[in-house]
Scaffold this motif. Structure first.
Motif, short mmCIF file in Angstrom:
data_model
loop_
_atom_site.label_atom_id
_atom_site.label_comp_id
_atom_site.label_asym_id
_atom_site.label_seq_id
_atom_site.Cartn_x
_atom_site.Cartn_y
_atom_site.Cartn_z
N ALA A 159 0.81 -1.17 -0.18
CA ALA A 159 -0.07 0.25 0.02
C ALA A 159 0.79 1.11 0.03
O ALA A 159 0.53 2.31 -0.86
CB ALA A 159 -0.95 -0.03 1.32
N ARG A 160 1.94 1.27 0.53
CA ARG A 160 2.84 2.25 0.76
C ARG A 160 3.46 2.50 -0.49
O ARG A 160 3.67 3.64 -1.12
CB ARG A 160 3.71 2.22 2.00
CG ARG A 160 3.36 2.57 3.34
CD ARG A 160 4.39 2.46 4.45
NE ARG A 160 5.05 1.39 4.63
CZ ARG A 160 4.20 0.51 5.56
NH1 ARG A 160 3.18 0.73 6.05
NH2 ARG A 160 5.07 -0.65 5.77
N VAL A 161 3.78 1.42 -1.22
CA VAL A 161 4.59 1.73 -2.46
C VAL A 161 3.61 2.18 -3.51
O VAL A 161 3.85 3.11 -4.24
CB VAL A 161 5.09 0.19 -3.01
CG1 VAL A 161 5.49 0.35 -4.59
CG2 VAL A 161 6.38 -0.26 -2.11
N PHE A 162 2.43 1.80 -3.49
CA PHE A 162 1.40 2.04 -4.72
C PHE A 162 1.17 3.53 -4.08
O PHE A 162 0.81 4.52 -5.08
CB PHE A 162 0.04 1.22 -4.59
CG PHE A 162 0.06 -0.09 -5.17
CD1 PHE A 162 0.96 -0.31 -6.37
CD2 PHE A 162 -0.50 -1.06 -4.62
CE1 PHE A 162 1.13 -1.41 -6.65
CE2 PHE A 162 -0.31 -2.42 -5.02
CZ PHE A 162 0.21 -2.61 -6.02
N GLY A 163 1.00 3.92 -2.71
CA GLY A 163 0.82 5.51 -2.78
C GLY A 163 1.92 6.53 -2.97
O GLY A 163 1.81 7.32 -3.67
N ALA A 164 3.11 5.81 -3.00
CA ALA A 164 4.29 6.60 -3.32
C ALA A 164 4.17 6.73 -4.97
O ALA A 164 4.38 8.02 -5.69
CB ALA A 164 5.74 5.98 -2.83
N TYR A 165 3.81 5.61 -5.67
CA TYR A 165 4.05 5.70 -7.14
C TYR A 165 2.74 6.59 -7.57
O TYR A 165 2.96 7.18 -8.51
CB TYR A 165 3.57 4.20 -7.38
CG TYR A 165 3.73 4.09 -8.90
CD1 TYR A 165 5.08 4.07 -9.64
CD2 TYR A 165 2.29 3.62 -9.85
CE1 TYR A 165 4.95 4.11 -10.98
CE2 TYR A 165 2.52 3.60 -11.16
CZ TYR A 165 4.01 3.67 -11.69
OH TYR A 165 3.86 3.67 -13.09
#
Length: 171
Positions: A159-165
């Motif tokens: 979720a954090r990776v998708f948010g950053a992306y």
């Protein structure tokens, strides 16, 4: 007490000795009625019983039971305690004896094992049955919490990776 009452009391004690796992003998010389009432209230809270009885009648009830090793302790003004949770009952008696010098723990028996006063004090230092159950449930619950945390961690990282992306795409 007349003879019938004595026989009934001996039969009652024999029944208690057959059904319990622990008996602790205390000397109660000089305890006031208020002290005994307070001690009984504390003992009752652990599901145990505190009873003052004639030594001769207790000795008769002890004959042939697993607790016959406590017979030598029955001298002078004594009282018996018995119950289902040995550690909790011993803890109450030892703590009360610390605050009231008129109550002296003489010893007892846990099953067929005879305990002296130091044995009862050692028993009092053990955690009670409820405390042991709580520790066991905590130990069983801990791995489940760790598994849930481990399963949730990768999803949180995704979720954090998708948010950053998504933030980088928006910019």
């Amino acid at each position: 007490m007349d003879r019938q009452e004595k026989r009934a009391f001996v039969a009652f004690l024999a029944e208690v000795f057959a059904s319990t796992s622990i008996v602790i003998v205390t000397e109660n010389k000089g305890l006031t009625v208020a002290d005994v009432t307070e001690l009984r209230r504390r003992i009752r809270a652990t599901g145990s019983t505190y009873k003052v009885a004639k030594n001769r009648l207790v000795s008769r009830a002890l004959e042939g039971t697993q607790f016959d090793g406590i017979a030598p302790l029955l001298k002078g003004p004594t009282a018996l305690s018995w119950g289902a949770d040995p550690a909790a009952m011993a803890k109450v008696l030892v703590e009360f004896a610390k605050t009231n010098e008129n109550l002296v723990v003489l010893g007892g028996a846990l099953g067929s094992q005879t305990l002296d006063a130091s044995g009862v004090k050692a028993l009092a230092e053990l955690p009670s049955l409820d405390e042991l159950r709580a520790k066991l449930v905590g130990m069983l619950n801990t791995p489940a919490t760790r598994i849930a945390g481990a399963v949730q961690a990768p999803a949180g990282q995704l979720a954090r990776v998708f948010g950053a992306y998504s933030k980088s795409e928006a910019a």
